[in-house]
Design an enzyme around this catalytic site. Structure first.
Site, PDB file in Angstrom:
ATOM      1  N   GLU A   1      32.778 -27.388   0.521  1.00 54.03           N
ATOM      2  CA  GLU A   1      32.757 -26.156   1.303  1.00 54.03           C
ATOM      3  C   GLU A   1      32.992 -24.984   0.355  1.00 54.03           C
ATOM      4  O   GLU A   1      34.006 -24.943  -0.347  1.00 54.03           O
ATOM      5  CB  GLU A   1      33.801 -26.158   2.417  1.00 54.03           C
ATOM      6  CG  GLU A   1      33.723 -24.889   3.264  1.00 54.03           C
ATOM      7  CD  GLU A   1      34.564 -24.914   4.535  1.00 54.03           C
ATOM      8  OE1 GLU A   1      34.799 -23.816   5.083  1.00 54.03           O
ATOM      9  OE2 GLU A   1      34.973 -26.007   4.975  1.00 54.03           O
TER      10      GLU A   1
ATOM     11  N   GLU B   1      37.362 -21.278  -3.234  1.00 50.36           N
ATOM     12  CA  GLU B   1      37.687 -20.012  -2.574  1.00 50.36           C
ATOM     13  C   GLU B   1      38.287 -19.061  -3.608  1.00 50.36           C
ATOM     14  O   GLU B   1      39.221 -19.435  -4.321  1.00 50.36           O
ATOM     15  CB  GLU B   1      38.690 -20.255  -1.442  1.00 50.36           C
ATOM     16  CG  GLU B   1      39.304 -19.016  -0.816  1.00 50.36           C
ATOM     17  CD  GLU B   1      38.258 -18.101  -0.178  1.00 50.36           C
ATOM     18  OE1 GLU B   1      38.315 -16.884  -0.453  1.00 50.36           O
ATOM     19  OE2 GLU B   1      37.395 -18.599   0.566  1.00 50.36           O
TER      20      GLU B   1
ATOM     21  N   ASP C   1      34.474 -19.506  -8.101  1.00 47.75           N
ATOM     22  CA  ASP C   1      33.117 -19.275  -7.619  1.00 47.75           C
ATOM     23  C   ASP C   1      32.443 -20.611  -7.325  1.00 47.75           C
ATOM     24  O   ASP C   1      32.344 -21.472  -8.211  1.00 47.75           O
ATOM     25  CB  ASP C   1      32.345 -18.514  -8.698  1.00 47.75           C
ATOM     26  CG  ASP C   1      30.988 -18.019  -8.248  1.00 47.75           C
ATOM     27  OD1 ASP C   1      30.469 -18.532  -7.241  1.00 47.75           O
ATOM     28  OD2 ASP C   1      30.448 -17.118  -8.908  1.00 47.75           O
TER      29      ASP C   1
ATOM     30  N   ASP D   1      30.857 -13.491   3.147  1.00 45.27           N
ATOM     31  CA  ASP D   1      30.848 -12.032   3.219  1.00 45.27           C
ATOM     32  C   ASP D   1      29.405 -11.562   3.306  1.00 45.27           C
ATOM     33  O   ASP D   1      28.595 -11.860   2.423  1.00 45.27           O
ATOM     34  CB  ASP D   1      31.521 -11.454   1.978  1.00 45.27           C
ATOM     35  CG  ASP D   1      31.872  -9.978   2.135  1.00 45.27           C
ATOM     36  OD1 ASP D   1      31.041  -9.244   2.714  1.00 45.27           O
ATOM     37  OD2 ASP D   1      32.951  -9.575   1.691  1.00 45.27           O
TER      38      ASP D   1
ATOM     39  N   ASP E   1      27.986 -14.778  11.883  1.00 48.21           N
ATOM     40  CA  ASP E   1      27.885 -13.971  13.102  1.00 48.21           C
ATOM     41  C   ASP E   1      27.114 -12.683  12.839  1.00 48.21           C
ATOM     42  O   ASP E   1      27.073 -11.796  13.683  1.00 48.21           O
ATOM     43  CB  ASP E   1      29.286 -13.635  13.639  1.00 48.21           C
ATOM     44  CG  ASP E   1      30.124 -12.869  12.616  1.00 48.21           C
ATOM     45  OD1 ASP E   1      30.041 -13.197  11.422  1.00 48.21           O
ATOM     46  OD2 ASP E   1      30.858 -11.945  13.014  1.00 48.21           O
TER      47      ASP E   1
END
Length: 242
Positions: free
Chosen positions: A71, A96, A123, A145, A181
């Site tokens: 992930e 992360e 990264d 982002d 979203d």
């Protein structure tokens, strides 16, 4: 290593890649003492060793995992921790850049005794560059982002090179899964993944991208997005057989 300054890696062709800059926050509010302790005590034990990663992600675990999942940009780690808890025989890699997100996930690692997780502050593209071919069963990129302004879009992680690296490291029959979203980013992702012949979009009707896939674990970010009236999309891309 600073998350803003990631060492050189290799791209999907094996050629050296330039030093990359990560955009966005690297750290938020001050960490609580317990979070600082976990960063000092737990993270070194489960940190991804990029040199060992080149031998295959299974080398990071004491026994070979049933499946290997990555992930990229796990935020607070709710989704990653839930997957690791539900599949104790599988191995999970999480990357992360945001220190507070790492600290938050380490709390779940400690509370749930999640031994099948390996983490890196940095990264995700660096991890992809180090992974051998066909070494992952799935890659998740959830609510990255969006960098919505036109001048910022070059910062988006989804680009043809990133997609080519995904195609290289995901095994045939594996999946790349993406959620956002932001409609513009959903369209952006489709426009960059679909031209790659190694992937097939699994959607057949609108509900296939409006309804989460089986086993979805909702994050706090997604719950807030829905409360604010934004509608998430969930994209699944199958890695074709060679």
């Amino acid at each position: 290593m600073s998350p803003e300054d990631v060492p050189d890696g290799r791209n999907s062709t094996g050629a050296p890649t330039p030093r990359r800059q990560l955009h966005g926050r690297a750290k938020g509010k001050a960490l609580r003492p317990a979070q600082s302790r976990r960063l000092a005590d737990i993270l070194p034990r489960i940190q991804i060793d990029l040199e060992r990663l080149e031998a295959g992600p299974a080398a990071l675990f004491p026994t070979a995992p049933k499946r290997m999942v990555l992930e990229i940009g796990f935020g607070g780690g709710e989704h990653l921790a839930a997957m690791a808890k539900s599949e104790p025989e599988s191995g999970f890699l999480g990357v992360e850049p945001f220190l507070n997100g790492i600290a938050k996930l380490l709390g779940q690692v400690e509370a749930e005794n999640l031994e099948n997780l390996r983490l890196l502050r940095g990264d995700g593209r660096e991890v992809l560059a180090r992974l051998p071919d066909f070494s992952l069963d799935a890659v998740y990129l959830l609510y990255p982002d969006p960098w919505p302004k036109r001048r910022q879009r070059k910062r988006r992680i989804i680009d043809p090179v990133f997609v080519a690296d995904l195609a290289r490291v995901i095994r045939p029959g594996g999946e790349f899964r993406f959620a956002s979203d932001i409609d513009d980013y959903v369209g952006w992702t489709l426009a960059r993944v679909l031209p790659n012949r190694d992937f097939r979009w699994l959607a057949r009707e609108a509900t296939d991208w409006r309804v989460p896939w089986a086993g979805w674990h909702r994050t706090r970010y997604e719950a807030k997005a829905i409360r604010d009236g934004r509608v998430p999309s969930y994209l699944r891309f199958l890695k074709r057989d060679a």
